[in-house]
Design a protein around this motif. Structure first.
Motif, mmCIF file in Angstrom:
data_model
loop_
_atom_site.group_PDB
_atom_site.id
_atom_site.type_symbol
_atom_site.label_atom_id
_atom_site.label_comp_id
_atom_site.label_asym_id
_atom_site.label_seq_id
_atom_site.Cartn_x
_atom_site.Cartn_y
_atom_site.Cartn_z
ATOM 1 N N VAL A 239 15.330 -0.031 -0.914
ATOM 2 C CA VAL A 239 14.041 -0.064 -0.214
ATOM 3 C C VAL A 239 13.512 1.361 -0.023
ATOM 4 C CG1 VAL A 239 12.868 -0.719 1.936
ATOM 5 C CG2 VAL A 239 14.647 -2.208 0.967
ATOM 6 N N LYS A 240 12.196 1.520 -0.182
ATOM 7 C CA LYS A 240 11.552 2.809 0.069
ATOM 8 C C LYS A 240 10.744 2.732 1.362
ATOM 9 C CE LYS A 240 11.250 4.244 -4.782
ATOM 10 N NZ LYS A 240 10.345 4.616 -5.894
ATOM 11 N N PHE A 241 10.735 3.814 2.119
ATOM 12 C CA PHE A 241 9.993 3.878 3.377
ATOM 13 C C PHE A 241 8.938 4.968 3.299
ATOM 14 C CE2 PHE A 241 13.918 1.822 4.587
ATOM 15 C CZ PHE A 241 13.520 0.887 5.538
ATOM 16 N N VAL A 242 7.741 4.639 3.783
ATOM 17 C CA VAL A 242 6.645 5.620 3.848
ATOM 18 C C VAL A 242 6.118 5.613 5.279
ATOM 19 C CG1 VAL A 242 4.410 6.324 2.941
ATOM 20 C CG2 VAL A 242 6.023 5.103 1.452
ATOM 21 N N THR A 243 6.213 6.746 5.963
ATOM 22 C CA THR A 243 5.706 6.852 7.333
ATOM 23 C C THR A 243 4.343 7.538 7.350
ATOM 24 O OG1 THR A 243 6.991 8.879 7.607
ATOM 25 C CG2 THR A 243 7.999 6.832 8.396
ATOM 26 N N ASN A 244 3.736 7.600 8.522
ATOM 27 C CA ASN A 244 2.371 8.135 8.674
ATOM 28 C C ASN A 244 1.422 7.448 7.696
ATOM 29 O OD1 ASN A 244 2.965 10.202 10.712
ATOM 30 N ND2 ASN A 244 4.151 11.163 9.075
ATOM 31 N N ALA A 245 1.616 6.138 7.559
ATOM 32 C CA ALA A 245 0.858 5.363 6.568
ATOM 33 C C ALA A 245 0.050 4.278 7.275
ATOM 34 C CB ALA A 245 1.811 4.752 5.544
ATOM 35 N N ALA A 246 -1.141 4.644 7.705
ATOM 36 C CA ALA A 246 -2.007 3.693 8.414
ATOM 37 C C ALA A 246 -2.637 2.731 7.410
ATOM 38 C CB ALA A 246 -3.083 4.434 9.186
ATOM 39 N N ILE A 247 -2.476 1.441 7.642
ATOM 40 C CA ILE A 247 -3.029 0.420 6.749
ATOM 41 C C ILE A 247 -4.461 0.133 7.180
ATOM 42 C CG2 ILE A 247 -2.671 -1.848 5.701
ATOM 43 C CD1 ILE A 247 -0.280 0.123 5.456
ATOM 44 N N GLU A 248 -5.405 0.291 6.264
ATOM 45 C CA GLU A 248 -6.815 0.112 6.597
ATOM 46 C C GLU A 248 -7.361 -1.242 6.156
ATOM 47 O OE1 GLU A 248 -8.199 3.540 4.554
ATOM 48 O OE2 GLU A 248 -6.913 4.817 5.793
ATOM 49 N N LYS A 249 -6.708 -1.825 5.157
ATOM 50 C CA LYS A 249 -7.237 -3.076 4.607
ATOM 51 C C LYS A 249 -6.174 -3.762 3.761
ATOM 52 C CE LYS A 249 -11.061 -4.753 1.659
ATOM 53 N NZ LYS A 249 -12.190 -4.352 0.796
ATOM 54 N N ILE A 250 -6.215 -5.088 3.746
ATOM 55 C CA ILE A 250 -5.424 -5.859 2.788
ATOM 56 C C ILE A 250 -6.379 -6.279 1.665
ATOM 57 C CG2 ILE A 250 -4.105 -7.980 2.403
ATOM 58 C CD1 ILE A 250 -3.208 -7.784 5.340
ATOM 59 N N ILE A 251 -6.032 -5.931 0.445
ATOM 60 C CA ILE A 251 -6.884 -6.237 -0.707
ATOM 61 C C ILE A 251 -6.685 -7.702 -1.099
ATOM 62 C CG2 ILE A 251 -7.393 -5.671 -3.120
ATOM 63 C CD1 ILE A 251 -6.081 -2.866 -2.500
ATOM 64 N N VAL A 252 -7.777 -8.440 -1.139
ATOM 65 C CA VAL A 252 -7.729 -9.856 -1.518
ATOM 66 C C VAL A 252 -8.669 -10.078 -2.698
ATOM 67 C CG1 VAL A 252 -8.156 -12.237 -0.773
ATOM 68 C CG2 VAL A 252 -7.198 -10.584 0.848
ATOM 69 N N GLU A 253 -8.138 -10.680 -3.760
ATOM 70 C CA GLU A 253 -8.945 -11.048 -4.924
ATOM 71 C C GLU A 253 -8.639 -12.502 -5.276
ATOM 72 O OE1 GLU A 253 -7.916 -8.316 -8.013
ATOM 73 O OE2 GLU A 253 -8.575 -6.541 -6.885
ATOM 74 N N ASN A 254 -9.677 -13.292 -5.445
ATOM 75 C CA ASN A 254 -9.504 -14.717 -5.752
ATOM 76 C C ASN A 254 -8.571 -15.401 -4.758
ATOM 77 O OD1 ASN A 254 -11.151 -14.504 -8.096
ATOM 78 N ND2 ASN A 254 -9.388 -13.683 -9.232
ATOM 79 N N LYS A 255 -8.784 -15.082 -3.482
ATOM 80 C CA LYS A 255 -8.021 -15.686 -2.378
ATOM 81 C C LYS A 255 -6.523 -15.406 -2.472
ATOM 82 C CE LYS A 255 -11.324 -19.433 -1.524
ATOM 83 N NZ LYS A 255 -11.503 -20.897 -1.386
ATOM 84 N N THR A 256 -6.174 -14.283 -3.080
ATOM 85 C CA THR A 256 -4.771 -13.893 -3.215
ATOM 86 C C THR A 256 -4.614 -12.431 -2.823
ATOM 87 O OG1 THR A 256 -4.470 -15.453 -5.041
ATOM 88 C CG2 THR A 256 -2.822 -13.721 -4.811
ATOM 89 N N ALA A 257 -3.596 -12.124 -2.012
ATOM 90 C CA ALA A 257 -3.328 -10.746 -1.609
ATOM 91 C C ALA A 257 -2.866 -9.944 -2.813
ATOM 92 C CB ALA A 257 -2.273 -10.711 -0.511
ATOM 93 N N LYS A 258 -3.500 -8.819 -3.027
ATOM 94 C CA LYS A 258 -3.189 -7.996 -4.199
ATOM 95 C C LYS A 258 -2.658 -6.612 -3.828
ATOM 96 C CE LYS A 258 -4.468 -10.875 -7.466
ATOM 97 N NZ LYS A 258 -3.508 -11.380 -8.468
ATOM 98 N N GLY A 259 -2.695 -6.283 -2.545
ATOM 99 C CA GLY A 259 -2.220 -4.966 -2.149
ATOM 100 C C GLY A 259 -2.839 -4.531 -0.842
ATOM 101 N N ILE A 260 -2.748 -3.231 -0.564
ATOM 102 C CA ILE A 260 -3.239 -2.679 0.700
ATOM 103 C C ILE A 260 -3.963 -1.366 0.434
ATOM 104 C CG2 ILE A 260 -1.483 -3.749 2.170
ATOM 105 C CD1 ILE A 260 0.121 -1.144 1.984
ATOM 106 N N VAL A 261 -4.779 -0.974 1.390
ATOM 107 C CA VAL A 261 -5.379 0.361 1.374
ATOM 108 C C VAL A 261 -4.682 1.176 2.455
ATOM 109 C CG1 VAL A 261 -7.481 1.714 1.662
ATOM 110 C CG2 VAL A 261 -7.596 -0.553 0.581
ATOM 111 N N VAL A 262 -4.018 2.256 2.026
ATOM 112 C CA VAL A 262 -3.240 3.109 2.932
ATOM 113 C C VAL A 262 -3.824 4.510 2.920
ATOM 114 C CG1 VAL A 262 -0.955 4.022 3.488
ATOM 115 C CG2 VAL A 262 -1.155 1.814 2.362
ATOM 116 N N ASN A 263 -4.286 4.967 4.076
ATOM 117 C CA ASN A 263 -4.859 6.317 4.168
ATOM 118 C C ASN A 263 -5.873 6.562 3.048
ATOM 119 O OD1 ASN A 263 -3.170 6.786 6.369
ATOM 120 N ND2 ASN A 263 -1.580 7.743 5.113
#
Length: 491
Positions: A239-263
């Motif tokens: 597992v990898k850990f990333v700190t100081n990583a504020a999540i601004e948005k969850i990316i959704v395409e075609n009603k499916t989660a595709k990722g996140i926007v971080v900083n």
């Protein structure tokens, strides 16, 4: 066989740490993103001028759940941290030089009860047999079910105890015991579930077995030892850990989660799992993708928020124990001020924790590390003036009840309250413990581990299944990882 996926986990509290290890063990590529500069979520550590404080959870109960977690990876807790059984487990103060010490074993606790209320020792033994039976059903079985269907709660064992789901802890205890102090001691453990004893089903007496039957433990240098241990396990698994990583948005395409926007950066993955506050996580989605409305969240019964003070004293403090509960004021009025008519309590109950009694590294030599906690209604007003007023209130009582002057010895003091729970953890209404485990907020009636609006979006933690507390958080991580693995299992 499970298809290997890239999985993004939001937040690094206990449920996220658990899920990360389970998912990595299954072969997935897992990265954990934490908004703060340290992992652990509410279980972070605070270090000031040689003093060390656990910022959140401080009670290590249900050691079997932690053992079961590490055993899933062929490990033991002792591979990562050392445990000390506290003796006494804790003290409960009812007046000046008037306290009841809860021993580290049931026979002594039975003797204590008998000395206070004649005949109550035998009653307690019988009560504990029922509590242990409930524990075996709940903690060894029911809580490891994902809250998908009401049928999960229907077993041969629960059918025998159906009446306990329609009575409550307060009524049950009062039918068995008459002494008000003993009643309050027996009602205390369910406060960890985030609801009044009168709103908590009798079946939850399993918390009394967690208390009297299994005992109260302390990781050698604090609860953060558990966080470090879980992090070490996760890293061993890739597992990898990333700190100081504020999540601004969850990316959704075609009603499916595709990722996140971080900083400001888009990071794509096959699955998004949030161990952060459930309500906050849904605000990272566009409204049409949210499974629960603001009206829904506002209608839920939430566990309390807390006013916390991290305090360093330049001397040793007398007449105390590692854990101390101060029940010298009206238990039921304070509960009313949290749940029924939310307000700052006039005379609050409070809890004090002195880890330096057990762990010398928590304070410089000859000094004492402590934190004080006042449970409060979530969503309540929080100002510096109120914090100071309540610090004075509890210090007046602490000095009186333990018969010593301590304020002039304070050299470190930092507060944490509702506004900080919101800013640091994005906590809904600044709650400290999640959503209460009332009858109508149990198992399948809690927010779901899997979004029913967005594909490949999952949740874990204290607002979902199975509920508030550290052991349930570990279980939540296991449950959600099993749902994810099930989705991506090859036929």
């Amino acid at each position: 066989m499970i298809q290997q996926k890239t999985i993004t986990i939001i937040g690094s509290g206990f449920s996220s740490l658990a899920a990360a290890s389970y998912l990595a063990q299954s072969g997935h590529k897992v990265t954990v993103y934490e908004k703060n500069d340290s992992i652990g979520g509410r279980a972070r550590q605070l270090k000031i001028d040689g003093f060390t404080f656990d910022m959140g959870p401080s009670w290590y109960w249900m050691p079997d759940v932690f053992e079961r977690f590490f055993a899933d990876f062929g490990k033991k807790t002792t591979d990562y941290y050392e445990l000390i059984k506290l003796s006494p487990a804790y003290r409960v103060y009812f007046g000046v030089d008037e306290f009841i010490a809860i021993a580290d074993n049931l026979p002594e606790i039975v003797a204590t009860f008998e000395s206070i209320e004649k005949g109550s020792g035998a009653v307690l033994e019988k009560f504990m047999l029922e509590a242990q039976s409930n524990y075996d059903i709940a903690i060894k079985d029911l809580v490891y079910r994902p809250g998908v269907s009401p049928l999960e709660l229907i077993t041969v064992e629960t059918a025998k105890k159906v009446g306990q789901f329609f009575s409550n802890i307060s009524r049950d205890v009062r039918n068995k015991f008459k002494n008000e102090k003993l009643i309050q001691i027996l009602e205390f453990p369910v406060l960890f579930l985030g609801a009044k004893p009168s709103d908590t089903p009798s079946f939850y007496s399993f918390m009394n077995f967690a208390d009297f039957g299994l005992g109260t433990w302390h990781p050698k240098t604090g609860m953060f030892d558990v966080v470090r241990g879980m992090e070490s396990l996760a890293v061993e698994l890739g597992v990898k850990f990333v700190t100081n990583a504020a999540i601004e948005k969850i990316i959704v395409e075609n009603k499916t989660a595709k990722g996140i926007v971080v900083n400001g950066t888009e990071i794509y993955s096959d699955v998004v799992l949030s161990g952060a506050d459930y309500h906050h996580t849904e605000t990272l989605l566009e409204e049409q993708h949210r499974a629960y409305s603001e009206k829904y969240w506002d209608s839920r019964v939430f566990a309390p928020s807390s006013l916390l003070f991290y305090v360093g004293f330049n001397k040793k403090i007398q007449n105390i124990s590692h854990h101390a509960l101060f029940f010298d004021t009206d238990f039921y009025q304070h509960a009313k001020d949290i749940y029924d008519e939310p307000r700052w309590p006039d005379e609050p109950l409070f809890y004090a924790n002195f880890p330096s009694l057990t762990d010398a590294s928590a304070a410089p030599e000859g000094m004492e590390s402590a934190f004080f906690l006042v449970p409060l209604a979530p969503g309540i007003e929080d100002t510096e003036a109120l914090r100071n007023e309540y610090f004075d209130k509890i210090m007046d009582r602490f000095e009186s009840l333990t018969q010593q002057e301590v304020r002039s010895s304070i050299i470190v003091k930092q507060s944490f309250c509702k506004n900080d729970f919101v800013s640091e953890y994005n906590s809904y209404k600044g709650n400290a413990y999640g959503m209460a485990n009332t009858l109508l907020q149990t198992a399948f009636l809690r927010p779901k581990l899997k979004s029913n609006k967005v594909g490949n979006l999952y949740f874990s933690g204290q607002l979902t299944v199975p509920g508030p507390g550290v052991p349930p958080a570990l279980i939540s991580g296991k449950l959600v990882s099993e749902l994810i693995d099930k989705q991506f299992s090859k036929a």
